[in-house]
Design a protein around this motif. Structure first.
Motif, mmCIF file in Angstrom:
data_model
loop_
_atom_site.group_PDB
_atom_site.id
_atom_site.type_symbol
_atom_site.label_atom_id
_atom_site.label_comp_id
_atom_site.label_asym_id
_atom_site.label_seq_id
_atom_site.Cartn_x
_atom_site.Cartn_y
_atom_site.Cartn_z
ATOM 1 N N ILE A 13 0.847 -1.204 0.000
ATOM 2 C CA ILE A 13 0.000 0.000 0.000
ATOM 3 C C ILE A 13 0.879 1.250 0.000
ATOM 4 O O ILE A 13 0.615 2.217 -0.719
ATOM 5 C CB ILE A 13 -0.959 -0.012 1.212
ATOM 6 C CG1 ILE A 13 -1.917 -1.215 1.116
ATOM 7 C CG2 ILE A 13 -1.747 1.290 1.290
ATOM 8 C CD1 ILE A 13 -2.799 -1.446 2.354
ATOM 9 N N ASP A 32 11.400 2.090 6.957
ATOM 10 C CA ASP A 32 10.912 0.729 6.694
ATOM 11 C C ASP A 32 12.003 -0.252 7.106
ATOM 12 O O ASP A 32 13.185 -0.008 6.854
ATOM 13 C CB ASP A 32 10.599 0.580 5.183
ATOM 14 C CG ASP A 32 9.686 -0.603 4.895
ATOM 15 O OD1 ASP A 32 10.061 -1.733 5.252
ATOM 16 O OD2 ASP A 32 8.611 -0.400 4.310
ATOM 17 N N THR A 36 8.949 -7.057 4.890
ATOM 18 C CA THR A 36 8.154 -7.540 3.744
ATOM 19 C C THR A 36 8.260 -6.560 2.573
ATOM 20 O O THR A 36 8.014 -6.944 1.436
ATOM 21 C CB THR A 36 6.658 -7.704 4.110
ATOM 22 O OG1 THR A 36 6.177 -6.451 4.608
ATOM 23 C CG2 THR A 36 6.461 -8.781 5.167
ATOM 24 N N TYR A 143 -3.546 -9.322 15.936
ATOM 25 C CA TYR A 143 -3.467 -8.242 14.940
ATOM 26 C C TYR A 143 -4.622 -7.259 15.122
ATOM 27 O O TYR A 143 -4.414 -6.036 15.187
ATOM 28 C CB TYR A 143 -3.496 -8.887 13.540
ATOM 29 C CG TYR A 143 -3.551 -7.901 12.409
ATOM 30 C CD1 TYR A 143 -2.411 -7.258 11.971
ATOM 31 C CD2 TYR A 143 -4.755 -7.611 11.768
ATOM 32 C CE1 TYR A 143 -2.461 -6.354 10.918
ATOM 33 C CE2 TYR A 143 -4.821 -6.720 10.724
ATOM 34 C CZ TYR A 143 -3.672 -6.092 10.301
ATOM 35 O OH TYR A 143 -3.727 -5.190 9.258
#
Ligand code: NAD
Ligand code: UD1
Length: 307
Positions: A13, A32, A36, A143
């Motif tokens: 995203i 970051d 991933t 989560y």
């Protein structure tokens, strides 16, 4: 022209958001940890600091001097939050508090706004479909619990520390650059990748569970609009279409669009899997004057074309 920090900007995203910000003439920098995300998701020239969003010092230095922060860094997988509960909690909740805290002093002009990713996972097993933002939050996963925690701390950021925030409860996002090879990726990218390679897909349980799928390019418009008009009161918005699609149906449409036979197998249902997830987009549409209008088949075609 404004300067923004995007945490998790090398992810799926985040990379679409950055594309939009750069097209709008803004300056962007990224924090970051590349767990991933990939640098290749971004055009050359976007500065990336490799660091952990739960590391307060790393966040303070990355956010210094910006006009606002888009906070997307998180371990985005429900499955992963079951396997690595405490580790994902650090990234997903402590990381968010680190961002809100640093936003207080990011700029000499005062606190800067934070637009952050929450999730439909906060609703958990609430059966009252379609889900409005006022529906009870009953997360089933670590989560979802951490994303709800982010929303609670957003209220603290706003009410106690004067940091304007806007939270977006994304439903199931799909589109180009969602990693088709990762087992922790979204169902669309996993199925699209496997079907395109002629491999079998595994449907967890009976496949009649439904999701509200949103195309990534529809979503990022809301993030930039919220940054342009910061509001007080720590609002949260569903980002959804209001249209349900079952996992079985999804597999069939993907096979049809890619012109490949469908080899489907059924595995056990995933522990903690939500049966039905459909959002009510009314508040989103009223606040921003636009809806998630890319038809599923168009979005799937663009996703398949990228593979
Ligand atoms: P993604 O995995 O592609 O992006 C997450 C990014 O955060 C990656 O680049 C990753 O390397 C980075 N990251 C992870 N942990 C980090 C850490 N501790 N420190 C710094 N960076 C870290 O996933 P995405 O789908 O782009 O998700 C973006 C955001 O949207 C996440 O907050 C996720 O929870 C949320 N969300 C996604 C969906 C979806 O369907 N994809 C739905 C609801 C909410
Ligand atoms: C997704 C998001 C999460 C977000 C939430 C919002 C991902 C990876 N996760 O979780 O970040 O907060 O939506 O509600 O995008 N499935 C199969 N076979 C597979 C993979 C998945 O049958 O190979 C099924 C799952 O069991 C589930 C459905 O497909 O029923 C969707 O799974 P997934 O894409 O992982 O998303 P969510 O768990 O809904």
């Amino acid at each position: 022209m404004a300067r923004y920090l995007v945490t998790g900007g090398c992810g799926f995203i985040g990379s679409h958001l950055i594309e939009r910000l750069l097209a709008g003439g803004h300056e962007v920098r990224v924090l970051d940890d590349l767990s991933t995300g990939k640098r290749e998701n971004l055009p050359d020239g976007v500065p990336v600091t490799v660091g952990d969003v739960a590391d307060a010092e790393a966040v303070r230095s990355a956010i210094a001097g910006v006009d606002g922060c888009f906070h997307l860094a998180a371990v985005a997988s429900v499955d992963r939050s079951r396997e690595a509960w405490l580790e994902t909690h650090h990234a997903n909740l402590s990381g968010t508090i680190a961002v809100f805290d640093a936003a207080r002093r990011a700029n000499p002009a005062g606190p800067v706004p934070v637009v952050y990713a929450s999730s439909a996972a906060v609703y958990g097993d609430n059966p009252n479909m379609p889900l409005t933002e006022d529906a009870a939050t009953r997360p089933l996963s670590a989560y979802g619990a951490d994303k709800l925690g982010c929303e609670l701390h957003a209220r603290v950021a706003d009410g106690v520390h004067g940091v304007p925030t806007a939270g977006f409860r994304f439903f199931n996002v799909y589109g180009p650059r969602q990693d088709p090879k990762s087992p922790y990726s979204g169902v669309i990218s996993i199925f699209a990748g496997r079907i395109a390679r002629g491999e079998p897909i595994t449907i967890n349980g009976d496949g009649e569970q439904v999701r509200d799928f949103i195309f990534v390019k529809d979503l990022v418009r809301y993030l930039t609009a919220a940054m342009d008009r910061p509001q007080s009161g720590a609002p949260v918005y569903n980002v959804c279409t209001g249209r349900p699609t079952s996992v079985n149906r999804l597999a069939e449409v993907l096979a049809e669009l890619s012109g490949r036979p469908l080899d489907r197998r059924h595995g056990p249902a995933r522990p903690g899997d939500i049966r039905v997830s459909i959002g009510d987009p009314s508040r989103l549409v009223a606040a921003f004057g636009m809806s998630c209008d890319t038809p599923l088949e168009d979005g799937l075609r663009q996703t398949l074309a990228w593979l």
